[in-house]
Design a protein around this motif. Structure first.
Motif, PDB file in Angstrom:
ATOM      1  N   GLN A 154       0.837  -1.204   0.000  1.00 34.79           N
ATOM      2  CA  GLN A 154       0.000   0.000   0.000  1.00 34.79           C
ATOM      3  C   GLN A 154       0.869   1.249   0.000  1.00 34.79           C
ATOM      4  O   GLN A 154       0.569   2.229  -0.679  1.00 34.79           O
ATOM      5  N   GLY A 155       1.978   1.222   0.753  1.00 30.80           N
ATOM      6  CA  GLY A 155       2.858   2.378   0.802  1.00 30.80           C
ATOM      7  C   GLY A 155       3.509   2.686  -0.532  1.00 30.80           C
ATOM      8  O   GLY A 155       3.710   3.856  -0.887  1.00 30.80           O
ATOM      9  N   ASP A 156       3.858   1.643  -1.285  1.00 27.51           N
ATOM     10  CA  ASP A 156       4.463   1.880  -2.595  1.00 27.51           C
ATOM     11  C   ASP A 156       3.540   2.697  -3.484  1.00 27.51           C
ATOM     12  O   ASP A 156       3.978   3.614  -4.197  1.00 27.51           O
ATOM     13  N   ARG A 157       2.250   2.356  -3.461  1.00 29.65           N
ATOM     14  CA  ARG A 157       1.295   3.129  -4.258  1.00 29.65           C
ATOM     15  C   ARG A 157       1.197   4.576  -3.746  1.00 29.65           C
ATOM     16  O   ARG A 157       1.128   5.523  -4.521  1.00 29.65           O
ATOM     17  N   THR A 158       1.183   4.739  -2.436  1.00 27.28           N
ATOM     18  CA  THR A 158       1.124   6.082  -1.878  1.00 27.28           C
ATOM     19  C   THR A 158       2.299   6.916  -2.352  1.00 27.28           C
ATOM     20  O   THR A 158       2.171   8.122  -2.623  1.00 27.28           O
ATOM     21  N   MET A 159       3.476   6.267  -2.497  1.00 35.66           N
ATOM     22  CA  MET A 159       4.695   6.973  -2.910  1.00 35.66           C
ATOM     23  C   MET A 159       4.753   7.256  -4.404  1.00 35.66           C
ATOM     24  O   MET A 159       5.712   7.862  -4.878  1.00 35.66           O
TER      25      MET A 159
ATOM     26  N   LEU B 296      20.938  12.061  -0.967  1.00 31.51           N
ATOM     27  CA  LEU B 296      19.643  11.623  -0.426  1.00 31.51           C
ATOM     28  C   LEU B 296      19.757  10.254   0.209  1.00 31.51           C
ATOM     29  O   LEU B 296      19.210  10.001   1.293  1.00 31.51           O
ATOM     30  N   ALA B 297      20.461   9.339  -0.455  1.00 33.24           N
ATOM     31  CA  ALA B 297      20.590   7.983   0.080  1.00 33.24           C
ATOM     32  C   ALA B 297      21.527   7.931   1.274  1.00 33.24           C
ATOM     33  O   ALA B 297      21.563   6.914   1.978  1.00 33.24           O
ATOM     34  N   GLY B 298      22.260   8.986   1.530  1.00 33.79           N
ATOM     35  CA  GLY B 298      23.134   9.022   2.697  1.00 33.79           C
ATOM     36  C   GLY B 298      22.417   9.421   3.963  1.00 33.79           C
ATOM     37  O   GLY B 298      22.963   9.259   5.066  1.00 33.79           O
ATOM     38  N   ASP B 299      21.207   9.932   3.843  1.00 32.92           N
ATOM     39  CA  ASP B 299      20.426  10.347   5.013  1.00 32.92           C
ATOM     40  C   ASP B 299      18.956  10.294   4.634  1.00 32.92           C
ATOM     41  O   ASP B 299      18.457  11.154   3.906  1.00 32.92           O
ATOM     42  N   TYR B 300      18.246   9.282   5.143  1.00 32.81           N
ATOM     43  CA  TYR B 300      16.864   9.078   4.714  1.00 32.81           C
ATOM     44  C   TYR B 300      15.944  10.185   5.204  1.00 32.81           C
ATOM     45  O   TYR B 300      14.832  10.339   4.668  1.00 32.81           O
ATOM     46  N   ASP B 301      16.347  10.968   6.210  1.00 31.21           N
ATOM     47  CA  ASP B 301      15.546  12.124   6.596  1.00 31.21           C
ATOM     48  C   ASP B 301      15.395  13.086   5.424  1.00 31.21           C
ATOM     49  O   ASP B 301      14.347  13.740   5.266  1.00 31.21           O
ATOM     50  N   ARG B 302      16.424  13.187   4.579  1.00 26.61           N
ATOM     51  CA  ARG B 302      16.360  14.073   3.419  1.00 26.61           C
ATOM     52  C   ARG B 302      15.318  13.571   2.420  1.00 26.61           C
ATOM     53  O   ARG B 302      14.608  14.374   1.808  1.00 26.61           O
ATOM     54  N   ILE B 303      15.241  12.262   2.266  1.00 24.19           N
ATOM     55  CA  ILE B 303      14.213  11.698   1.382  1.00 24.19           C
ATOM     56  C   ILE B 303      12.832  12.010   1.944  1.00 24.19           C
ATOM     57  O   ILE B 303      11.920  12.435   1.217  1.00 24.19           O
ATOM     58  N   ARG B 304      12.680  11.825   3.251  1.00 21.16           N
ATOM     59  CA  ARG B 304      11.369  12.056   3.863  1.00 21.16           C
ATOM     60  C   ARG B 304      10.980  13.532   3.799  1.00 21.16           C
ATOM     61  O   ARG B 304       9.795  13.860   3.662  1.00 21.16           O
ATOM     62  N   ASP B 305      11.950  14.435   3.889  1.00 22.06           N
ATOM     63  CA  ASP B 305      11.628  15.854   3.726  1.00 22.06           C
ATOM     64  C   ASP B 305      11.074  16.128   2.327  1.00 22.06           C
ATOM     65  O   ASP B 305      10.147  16.935   2.157  1.00 22.06           O
ATOM     66  N   LEU B 306      11.631  15.476   1.321  1.00 18.35           N
ATOM     67  CA  LEU B 306      11.128  15.655  -0.044  1.00 18.35           C
ATOM     68  C   LEU B 306       9.754  15.020  -0.212  1.00 18.35           C
ATOM     69  O   LEU B 306       8.892  15.567  -0.915  1.00 18.35           O
ATOM     70  N   ILE B 307       9.540  13.860   0.408  1.00 15.96           N
ATOM     71  CA  ILE B 307       8.214  13.240   0.375  1.00 15.96           C
ATOM     72  C   ILE B 307       7.176  14.203   0.949  1.00 15.96           C
ATOM     73  O   ILE B 307       6.077  14.366   0.399  1.00 15.96           O
TER      74      ILE B 307
ATOM     75  N   ARG C 211       7.264  17.364   0.907  1.00 17.69           N
ATOM     76  CA  ARG C 211       7.032  18.475  -0.023  1.00 17.69           C
ATOM     77  C   ARG C 211       6.131  18.061  -1.190  1.00 17.69           C
ATOM     78  O   ARG C 211       5.420  18.893  -1.754  1.00 17.69           O
ATOM     79  N   VAL C 212       6.145  16.784  -1.517  1.00 15.90           N
ATOM     80  CA  VAL C 212       5.325  16.293  -2.632  1.00 15.90           C
ATOM     81  C   VAL C 212       3.926  15.912  -2.169  1.00 15.90           C
ATOM     82  O   VAL C 212       2.933  16.155  -2.878  1.00 15.90           O
ATOM     83  N   PHE C 213       3.799  15.334  -0.974  1.00 20.39           N
ATOM     84  CA  PHE C 213       2.510  14.851  -0.479  1.00 20.39           C
ATOM     85  C   PHE C 213       2.112  15.635   0.773  1.00 20.39           C
ATOM     86  O   PHE C 213       2.779  15.543   1.814  1.00 20.39           O
ATOM     87  N   ASP C 214       1.018  16.365   0.705  1.00 19.52           N
ATOM     88  CA  ASP C 214       0.577  17.175   1.845  1.00 19.52           C
ATOM     89  C   ASP C 214       0.292  16.328   3.074  1.00 19.52           C
ATOM     90  O   ASP C 214       0.499  16.781   4.210  1.00 19.52           O
ATOM     91  N   ASP C 215      -0.181  15.094   2.886  1.00 21.91           N
ATOM     92  CA  ASP C 215      -0.519  14.248   4.027  1.00 21.91           C
ATOM     93  C   ASP C 215       0.710  13.848   4.838  1.00 21.91           C
ATOM     94  O   ASP C 215       0.576  13.318   5.948  1.00 21.91           O
ATOM     95  N   PHE C 216       1.906  14.088   4.288  1.00 20.28           N
ATOM     96  CA  PHE C 216       3.139  13.731   4.987  1.00 20.28           C
ATOM     97  C   PHE C 216       3.843  14.963   5.562  1.00 20.28           C
ATOM     98  O   PHE C 216       5.033  14.901   5.889  1.00 20.28           O
TER      99      PHE C 216
ATOM    100  N   PHE D  21       2.125   7.342  12.646  1.00 25.24           N
ATOM    101  CA  PHE D  21       0.921   8.152  12.475  1.00 25.24           C
ATOM    102  C   PHE D  21       0.048   7.541  11.390  1.00 25.24           C
ATOM    103  O   PHE D  21       0.522   6.776  10.542  1.00 25.24           O
ATOM    104  N   ARG D  22      -1.236   7.906  11.426  1.00 25.98           N
ATOM    105  CA  ARG D  22      -2.173   7.404  10.430  1.00 25.98           C
ATOM    106  C   ARG D  22      -2.438   8.470   9.390  1.00 25.98           C
ATOM    107  O   ARG D  22      -2.706   9.637   9.728  1.00 25.98           O
ATOM    108  N   LEU D  23      -2.376   8.054   8.138  1.00 28.80           N
ATOM    109  CA  LEU D  23      -2.701   8.968   7.051  1.00 28.80           C
ATOM    110  C   LEU D  23      -4.202   9.264   7.070  1.00 28.80           C
ATOM    111  O   LEU D  23      -5.011   8.386   7.394  1.00 28.80           O
TER     112      LEU D  23
END
Length: 776
Positions: free
Chosen positions: A409-414, A573-584, A586-591, A604-606
């Motif tokens: 389910q998460g893959d689709r969300t991404m 980005l792959a050196g620090d996954y927090d950077r990936i999550r920050d970009l996520i 920015r792309v998805f308001d629910d995150f 947390f629940r979406l």
């Protein structure tokens, strides 16, 4: 390996059988000390998410794993190693004769490897050269759509987000994924009816429900932790009504291994208060019958001045399309419904009475609903059933598609979706500064067809076992072999490594249980479970090999090699996954606030609009829809056509085969079996435990045939068969899929049986698919 025998199981699901299986797994993988220590971190805040199913974590149990979770974890932390020396000591032609179980038993992959065509063997390759080879092939394509990017449901949110970003920066939306093969109809059906493509319930709703209806699901094998919630619901008096063709022990009785009383006394909790063995493919008729009966019960209530059965206030405020829906139901003859589903009118009336009497009801379903030609129609009818009594958007009630792999389910969300929305692509453009492709890409079936035509030339698999999981096995294999390059990101050897393109790479990755150390320190990844909870997963064990890379780093290095002019800082980005999550975020308001929110224990629940009674449909209301019953199949002249459902054994998860036993169905030491009603077997004049060949029949096409399967008498409806996949996948035609969703209709395959010509002596000899594991 167990002795080959049929010995029907009489005990409950779980119990001492599960504990013995756990002990066997720890011994088999030589992890008697490491295993228990690792398992105590499974599904715990600060630990790792089980690499098996997507059932939510309770966040309240010190021990929160199940028997099949143990198998998944044990397979990952095994002491066995599939080194280049071990793998390379066998030709690919020889490995191709091995069973899936034997391939799995080689252990964890330790080094990247490349296929040596001259020697027909895999040889070690340096990581830099592997990525350079991928880049050369991608850059040599005539068009980005000649590349296919497959995704498994084990891929984390961070890896999936980078993966879709890489493919779209490259220029394609070709994203076949495991959702295409399992719950695609759930997302499409719910989206059309409720405005969301995800289930509307949370785990705590199971503690409030008065009734739980289960369709086409076997939680005892596929989602064993679900049995804990069902057990508690049954013990407090909730009614559990199950619809499934086969009698499955997990839906009958369950002994909780964590209950001292049940373990000490040999007791068990009955699960289903009613168990209805619907004919394969008859679920749509059942659902239509339940809805029709609710209108009849509502008529009777109005006639005598009793409270209405339908939630008229909810219907008026929140829905549209009710009049046409009601008219269709009232016009549908009960005789047609009964004939189509295989249940009696009394059974349908009884089930409807339970639903009508429940203040709070949950409807759960699995691939027994979604892998049918009428899958989308059935999901929409589930939604209509819930809407009639306002069972969406209130505590203890709602829709619950129980998805399979841990982050499907998460893959689709991404954004792993071959049909991305314009809004999502606009956001990618705005955040990353490139124009993503707008044309729809290939789903699983289209990808196979494109490879078969020679139009898709590079296949990259982010986990999974595409060659074994896909339908029409021989067609799929031929398609993959036409590719110039196939790339598999994997933890263990599987069938897809042996069904490869002219060039092939195996890229070994870290497992979910292992410490992921990157430039800024140890990393955690995130996953989204079946009920939209997003939480961290942090490995605890030393990696199986120092040569493994994480999935995010593999994606980043592929992207950096193939797109040297990209403005995306892939390696950083792959050196620090927090950077990936920050970009996520920015792309998805629910995150929004992703990094802070996911560090709260339990995550947390979406948001889910339908759970809040907000309907994100064109009209702003939930939609009823008219669904016709499928026409009856025409009689076949001179032969009896059965309907075959492909199923998992208890010793496998998806295409991963942990062993050759199916304890709850009484099958030991073998997998080439077909379950049949004894009266059907006798009608065909076939002996008990006889051997048959199975041929699927689609019109005049009888070309799909598998040989030498053992007949096993079983309690299932007349005219129905069941057999394990992937062994039965060769019978599923690419063109046989869900209408409107293109999910292979693997639970509804028309087949005929013929006696196998082997002599009795030859019939007793094990075949390659039942060979012993390498360490037996």
């Amino acid at each position: 390996m167990s002795e080959q025998r049929i010995e029907f199981y009489k005990g409950p699901a779980g119990g001492w059988g599960a504990l013995r299986s756990v002990a066997h797994q720890l011994r088999q993988h030589r992890i008697a000390l490491k295993g228990p220590r690792t398992l105590l971190s499974a599904n715990q805040p600060g630990g790792f998410d089980c690499p098996g199913c997507a059932w939510p974590d309770s966040n309240s149990r010190t021990v929160d794993f199940c028997e099949n979770g143990v198998k998944a974890v044990a397979a990952e932390i095994t002491a066995d190693r599939a080194t280049p020396e071990l793998v390379g000591s066998h030709t690919v032609a020889e490995l191709a004769t091995w069973s899936d179980h034997r391939l799995e038993a080689l252990g964890r992959l330790t080094h990247p490897m490349a296929y040596d065509a001259a020697a027909d063997r895999y040889r070690p390759i340096a990581w830099d050269e592997a990525f350079a080879r991928i880049a050369r092939h991608l850059q040599a394509l005539d068009h980005p759509d000649q590349a296919v990017f497959y995704t498994s449901g084990r891929t984390s949110n961070e890896a999936a987000f980078l993966y879709q970003l890489f493919a779209r920066a490259f220029g394609t939306n070709n994203f076949p994924d495991c959702s295409n093969m399992c719950h695609e109809p759930s997302g499409l059906g719910m989206k059309a009816s409720l405005g969301v493509g995800k289930g509307t319930v949370a785990l705590h709703d199971f503690g409030l429900a008065d009734a739980i209806f289960i369709f086409g699901q076997n939680p005892g094998t596929n989602h064993p932790r679900m049995l804990g919630e069902l057990r508690e619901a049954a013990r407090r008096g909730a009614r559990i009504v199950s619809f499934n063709p086969l009698r499955e022990r997990g839906l009958e009785r369950f002994a909780d291994p964590q209950s001292p009383l049940e373990m000490a006394t040999g007791g068990a909790t009955p699960i289903s208060s009613a168990y209805h063995q619907v004919r394969i493919g008859g679920d749509l008729a059942v659902l239509k019958g339940l809805c029709k009966r609710l209108f009849e019960l509502d008529d009777a209530a109005q006639a005598c001045g009793a409270p209405r059965v339908l939630d008229v206030a909810f219907l008026a405020q929140h829905t549209e399309g009710l009049a046409a829906f009601e008219a269709d139901l009232r016009a549908e003859p009960w005789e047609a419904i009964v004939e189509a589903c295989g249940l009696t009118l009394a059974q349908l009336h009884a089930a409807a009475a339970v639903y009508a009497g429940a203040e709070r009801a949950i409807v759960c379903w699995g691939m027994g609903i979604t892998q049918h030609p009428q899958a989308v129609a059935a999901v929409r009818m589930i939604c209509s059933l819930l809407l009639l009594r306002g069972q969406v958007g209130k505590p203890g009630a709602g829709a619950c598609p129980v998805r399979g792999h841990s982050n499907v389910q998460g893959d689709r969300t991404m954004g792993i979706d071959e049909r991305p929305t314009a809004a999502f692509l606009d956001r990618l453009r705005d955040v990353f500064g490139f124009e993503p492709p707008r044309r729809a890409g290939h789903d699983t079936l289209a990808a196979i067809e494109a490879m078969a035509r020679g139009e898709a030339k590079v296949f990259i698999g982010m986990g999974g076992n595409f060659a074994a999981a896909a339908p029409d096995t021989h067609v799929t294999a031929a398609a993959l072999r036409r590719c110039a390059l196939t790339v598999q990101v994997s933890t263990k050897l599987n069938r897809s490594h042996l069904v490869h393109g002219r060039e092939a790479l195996i890229l070994p990755c870290l497992g979910r249980t292992e410490v992921d150390l990157q430039a800024t320190g140890p990393q955690g990844v995130t996953v989204e479970d079946s009920m939209s909870m997003v939480h961290l997963s942090t490995g605890v064990n030393t990696p199986a090999s120092p040569h493994l890379l994480s999935e995010p780093m593999i994606v980043a290095r592929m992207a950096a090699a193939a797109l040297p002019s990209s403005r995306v800082p892939w390696i950083d980005l792959a050196g620090d996954y927090d950077r990936i999550r920050d970009l996520i975020a920015r792309v998805f308001d629910d995150f929004a606030g992703f990094n802070a929110r996911v560090r709260v224990p339990g995550g947390f629940r979406l948001p889910n609009a339908a759970a809040e009674r907000r309907w994100e449909t064109a009209s702003g209301k939930a939609q009823f829809s008219v669904q016709a019953l499928p026409p009856a199949a025409p009689p076949a002249a001179g032969r009896k056509v059965f309907t075959l459902a492909t199923v998992r054994s208890h010793d496998q998860y998806n295409t991963t085969v942990y062993g050759l036993d199916d304890r709850y169905r009484g099958v030991f030491g073998q997998r080439r079996v077909v379950f049949i009603h004894p009266d059907d077997r006798r009608e065909l004049g076939l002996p008990q435990a006889g051997w048959v060949d199975i041929t699927s029949v689609f019109g005049d096409d009888d070309s799909r045939r598998i040989e030498r399967f053992l007949l096993v008498d079983y309690d299932l409806p007349r005219g129905c068969l069941a057999g394990y996949y992937p062994e039965t996948n060769p019978l599923v035609a690419l063109a046989h899929h869900a209408q409107g969703a293109r999910t292979p209709a693997s639970k509804a395959v028309p087949v005929v049986l013929t006696p196998h010509a082997a002599t009795p002596r030859a019939a007793r000899r094990p075949q390659p698919a039942e060979a012993a594991p390498a360490d037996a």
